[in-house]
Write an enzyme that holds these catalytic residues in place. Structure first.
Site: not given
Length: 282
Positions: A46, A97, A101, A193
């Protein structure tokens, strides 16, 4: 470049109108497993792409002949399009995504659609492919709200995770390794990540574990995708205030179906979008 400018550019790159998913396309259910069964794992990364860490993660995956899913932030995609092209060229899957964020679970459907349109357009522009498949959407913070059903309109399955080594908390590689080992099970979807901070410990952990897992007979798969008729029917049991529910459990509540994101008890589905995902009217 300011956020508003990036968002405007991304929206301007949208190449086609969004249409509802077909009867056999993605649904508003949430994915918690690999595509295939058996001793399989799905690696997901991510918050990238990162000019420092993404190339090193890609180097490791290429060396080990492993493919993964990269959950990309639109704001970073615009900055580093060459990394998106490399991700796609090396056979990995991409995942929306969001742009920056932010918590989408509490946003209006119109705001969520604008966000997904912008991020998808940015990813496809960076990849140089206006028809690039983007099979997954992952909600920042796991705050789903009504986003799974909206993502399905864009042909994306909502992608959760079942193993979290908390590589975002500053722990050293040895701690991340032990967390991954202790949580591992067949068909797991691993959260990790490649952006958003120092990912040296994450990289070191996978340098140790991927060869170890391969030697032990594990194989690497992509996450599953959803499909079938949508909206879902009200066949799920009625939510009970004193009931205990685990990740993936479905309930009916006030004429809608909800799916639990993780273990929960006593949290009313209609009032806890960070815990329950709204799968729609039934």
């Amino acid at each position: 470049m300011k956020r508003t400018a990036v968002a405007a550019v991304a929206v301007g790159l949208a190449l086609a109108a969004v249409t509802p998913a077909s009867a056999t396309g993605p649904t508003g259910e949430i994915v918690y497993s690999t595509s295939g069964g058996g001793q399989a794992l799905a690696l997901t990364f991510d918050d990238g792409p990162s000019p420092v860490w993404t190339p090193q993660v890609l180097d490791l995956l290429r060396e080990q002949k492993v493919r993964a899913t990269f959950c990309l932030l639109g704001g970073e995609v615009v900055k580093y399009p060459e990394l998106v092209r490399r991700i796609v060229a090396e056979g990995h899957k991409v995942c929306d995504h969001s742009l920056y964020h932010e918590d989408l679970g509490a946003k209006t459907p119109e705001a969520v659609r604008a966000e997904l349109t912008a991020t998808n357009a940015a990813i496809r522009q960076a990849a140089g492919d206006p028809t690039l498949p983007i099979p997954y959407f992952r909600a920042p913070f796991g705050s789903w709200g009504g986003t799974p059903a909206i993502a399905a309109e864009y042909g994306m399955s909502a992608l959760a995770w079942t193993v979290d080594p908390r590589d975002w908390d500053g722990s050293p590689a040895a701690v991340i390794v032990e967390r991954l080992r202790s949580q591992l099970y067949p068909t797991a979807v691993l959260l990790s990540h490649d952006g958003g901070g120092d990912r040296g410990p994450t990289l070191a952990a996978y340098r140790q574990l991927i060869p170890e897992w391969k030697a032990a007979g594990w194989r690497f798969d992509f996450p599953a995708v959803t499909g079938g008729p949508y909206p879902v029917r009200c066949t799920a049991p009625t939510w009970a205030r004193n009931g205990t529910y685990t990740a993936g459990a479905r309930v009916s509540h006030d004429g809608r179906v909800y799916q639990a994101n993780w273990w929960t008890r006593s949290e009313r589905p209609s009032g806890a979008p960070w815990v329950w995902s709204d799968l729609g009217v039934c």
